[in-house]
Design an enzyme around this catalytic site. Structure first.
Site, PDB file in Angstrom:
ATOM      1  N   ASP A  64       0.821  -1.207   0.000  1.00  0.00           N
ATOM      2  CA  ASP A  64       0.000   0.000   0.000  1.00  0.00           C
ATOM      3  C   ASP A  64       0.861   1.266   0.000  1.00  0.00           C
ATOM      4  OD1 ASP A  64      -2.024  -1.813   0.325  1.00  0.00           O
ATOM      5  OD2 ASP A  64      -2.884  -0.879   2.113  1.00  0.00           O
TER       6      ASP A  64
ATOM      7  N   HIS B 244       3.822  -2.249   3.015  1.00  0.00           N
ATOM      8  CA  HIS B 244       3.799  -0.897   2.439  1.00  0.00           C
ATOM      9  C   HIS B 244       5.061  -0.627   1.623  1.00  0.00           C
ATOM     10  CE1 HIS B 244       0.947  -0.729   5.780  1.00  0.00           C
ATOM     11  NE2 HIS B 244       0.351   0.238   5.116  1.00  0.00           N
TER      12      HIS B 244
HETATM   13 ZN   LIG Z   1      -2.583   3.156   3.240  1.00  0.00          ZN
END
Ligand SMILES: [Zn+2]
Length: 312
Positions: free
Chosen positions: A134, A279
């Site tokens: 992400d 991430h």
């Molecule tokens: Zn996020």
């Protein structure tokens, strides 16, 4: 894959009384419930999550006890005068069951079987894992993720921010061309539940349009920032033609607890069919990069393959 999709439907569905209500009504009996804590999973966790939601402490019903569930349990405990442990013990169960119809709560199913053994195994024999990244793309990290994925012949899914995709279209193109999924994570990492209809549509549609301009393919799914989604925002996202994708395993890599800890959390919890959250943007992701290499190496040796979501 089918299980993943079914799970996602459950995540965004409004809380329903468990199916065993009638049985419990006609044959009341004392049930013992396990103590739940961070990392717990299964039917008992789903039940606790559903009860939390019915008390107004919104949490996705994933069956996995992650940070969001622990946070809501703490809030619930504070509000009910229970010591704030973040764990669901006997007293918290009793309070959760009170006032929502105690008999409506079915006994949880037995715990799920343990994760696959760590002995080397042929590729794909242990099942599939869906790695997701992400908050990118980010020039400092995304190319390294792509390189590692290529080295292990792994496919993954990137939930990109529209503003970052527009700033670094070449990275999104590389993700897509390499066979990875590219999903929508809103334009500017907004909490969907706090947006009015037109604002939500703008955040989401502009991002899908930006991705599609780069890849040439329609965007199939969205991951809500902060996992913040309720029935109304879920309906709006679906009306825009997007499937919601949350996750099963969250190692909290963004908190930078150390690469070994991040990898250990993933490797200790992941099972076939699980979606793993990491991430590739939003800050210094060097720990995530180091952890990813360990995760890819170990899970490959265990016989897992890595597939993409959101590609069709
Ligand atoms: Zn996020």
């Amino acid at each position: 894959m089918v299980l993943v999709l079914v799970g996602l439907v459950v995540l965004v569905a409004p809380a329903k009384p468990p199916a065993a209500t009638a049985v419990e009504t006609t044959r009341p009996r004392a049930v013992s419930r396990p103590v739940l804590a961070y990392g717990s999973r299964g039917a008992a966790v789903r039940q606790a999550q559903s009860l939390l939601s019915r008390h107004g402490y919104r949490v996705p019903v994933t069956g996995f006890y992650g940070t969001l569930t622990a946070r809501q349990v703490r809030r619930f405990q504070v509000a009910h005068g229970i010591r704030s442990t973040g764990k669901v013990g006997p007293l918290t169960w009793r309070k959760l069951l009170a006032g929502v119809g105690g008999r409506a709560a079915a006994q949880p199913a037995p715990a799920a079987p343990p994760a696959a053994a760590s002995a080397p195994a042929p590729a794909g024999s242990a099942g599939v894992v869906y790695l997701t990244f992400d908050d990118g793309p980010a020039p400092a990290w995304t190319p390294r993720v792509l390189e590692l994925l290529a080295r292990y012949r792994a496919r993954a899914t990137f939930f990109v921010l529209g503003r970052s995709a527009a700033a670094h279209p070449e990275l999104v193109r590389q993700e897509f061309v390499a066979g990875h999924g590219v999903g929508n994570h809103t334009w500017s990492h907004r909490r969907l539940t706090g947006l009015r209809g037109a604002q939500l549509a703008a955040e989401v549609s502009a991002t899908s349009a930006a991705i599609q301009r780069i890849t040439g393919a329609p965007v199939r799914c969205l991951r809500p920032p902060f996992a913040a989604v309720d029935a109304a925002s879920a309906d709006r996202v679906r009306a825009l033609g997007l499937r919601l994708v949350l996750w099963d395993v969250d190692p909290d890599d963004w908190l930078r607890p150390g690469a070994r800890t991040i990898a250990g959390r993933v490797l200790g919890r992941v099972r076939s069919g699980d979606v793993v959250l990491m991430h590739d943007g939003g800050g210094d992701r060097s720990q995530t990069m180091a952890a990813l290499e360990q995760v890819l190496a170990t899970l490959s040796a265990r016989g897992f393959r890595f597939d993409a979501l959101c590609r069709g």
